[in-house]
Design an enzyme around this catalytic site. Structure first.
Site, short mmCIF file in Angstrom:
data_model
loop_
_atom_site.label_atom_id
_atom_site.label_comp_id
_atom_site.label_asym_id
_atom_site.label_seq_id
_atom_site.Cartn_x
_atom_site.Cartn_y
_atom_site.Cartn_z
N CYS A 85 2.09 -7.20 -1.68
CA CYS A 85 0.84 -7.15 -0.92
C CYS A 85 -0.33 -6.83 -1.85
CB CYS A 85 0.91 -6.08 0.17
SG CYS A 85 2.10 -6.41 1.47
N THR B 151 -4.22 3.16 1.30
CA THR B 151 -3.10 2.31 1.67
C THR B 151 -1.98 2.58 0.68
OG1 THR B 151 -2.43 0.14 2.47
CG2 THR B 151 -3.74 0.17 0.44
N HIS C 80 -5.15 -4.36 3.64
CA HIS C 80 -3.79 -4.43 3.06
C HIS C 80 -3.23 -5.81 3.42
CE1 HIS C 80 0.11 -2.12 2.10
NE2 HIS C 80 0.44 -3.40 2.19
#
Length: 159
Positions: free
Chosen positions: A28, A22, A45
């Site tokens: 995040c 990711t 994620h």
């Protein structure tokens, strides 16, 4: 070795010779779950700390309270029988100077929500690369459990 890219508000699970990736974690948080005995892993994620913060639909990978149980269920369906361990990456305060004094940024709230979701499923968090003010990307080798964390302005970190 094959690779699976995990997008924002999504998750993936796999086994064996596989890298889950990711890219572009700011506030995040990536939650990596690993069963070292069976070489099965999952990567989410996480975008928001709670479903109430979402104006639209809440896919399972968007918030930790749904991502963790969804990953666990998929890992168990793939044959995971061992103890799961978690590692967290991300949760930066990308715009810290813009926050009012004393305010808790989205990154810190995401990290806390991820810790709570793991604890709710009795999954220990064994390592973290969280906070700060820089974005990160994650490369998770499911077979070995090695997580490489890349940032633009500093050396890679291995969890």
């Amino acid at each position: 070795m094959s690779q699976i890219a995990v997008g924002i508000a999504d998750f993936a699970v796999g086994a064996g010779d596989l890298t889950l990736i990711t890219i572009g974690l700011g506030s995040c948080v990536a939650i990596a779950l690993h069963d070292a005995e069976c070489c099965i892993g999952g990567l989410a994620h996480i975008l928001l700390p709670h479903p109430a913060h979402s104006a639209g639909p809440v896919p399972p990978g968007k918030v930790p309270s749904s991502a963790v149980p969804a990953m666990v269920a998929r890992m168990r369906a793939m044959g995971s029988t061992g103890e799961l361990r978690a590692r967290l990456v991300g949760g930066a305060s990308m715009f810290a100077p813009l926050l009012p004094s004393g305010a808790v940024g989205l990154g810190a709230r995401n990290v806390q929500a991820c810790r709570l979701a793991c604890a709710a499923h009795e999954i220990p968090v064994t390592a973290e690369a969280v906070g700060g003010e820089v974005g990160r990307s994650v490369y998770f080798d499911v077979r070995t459990g090695r997580i490489q964390v890349r940032t633009v302005l500093s050396a890679d970190v291995v969890l």
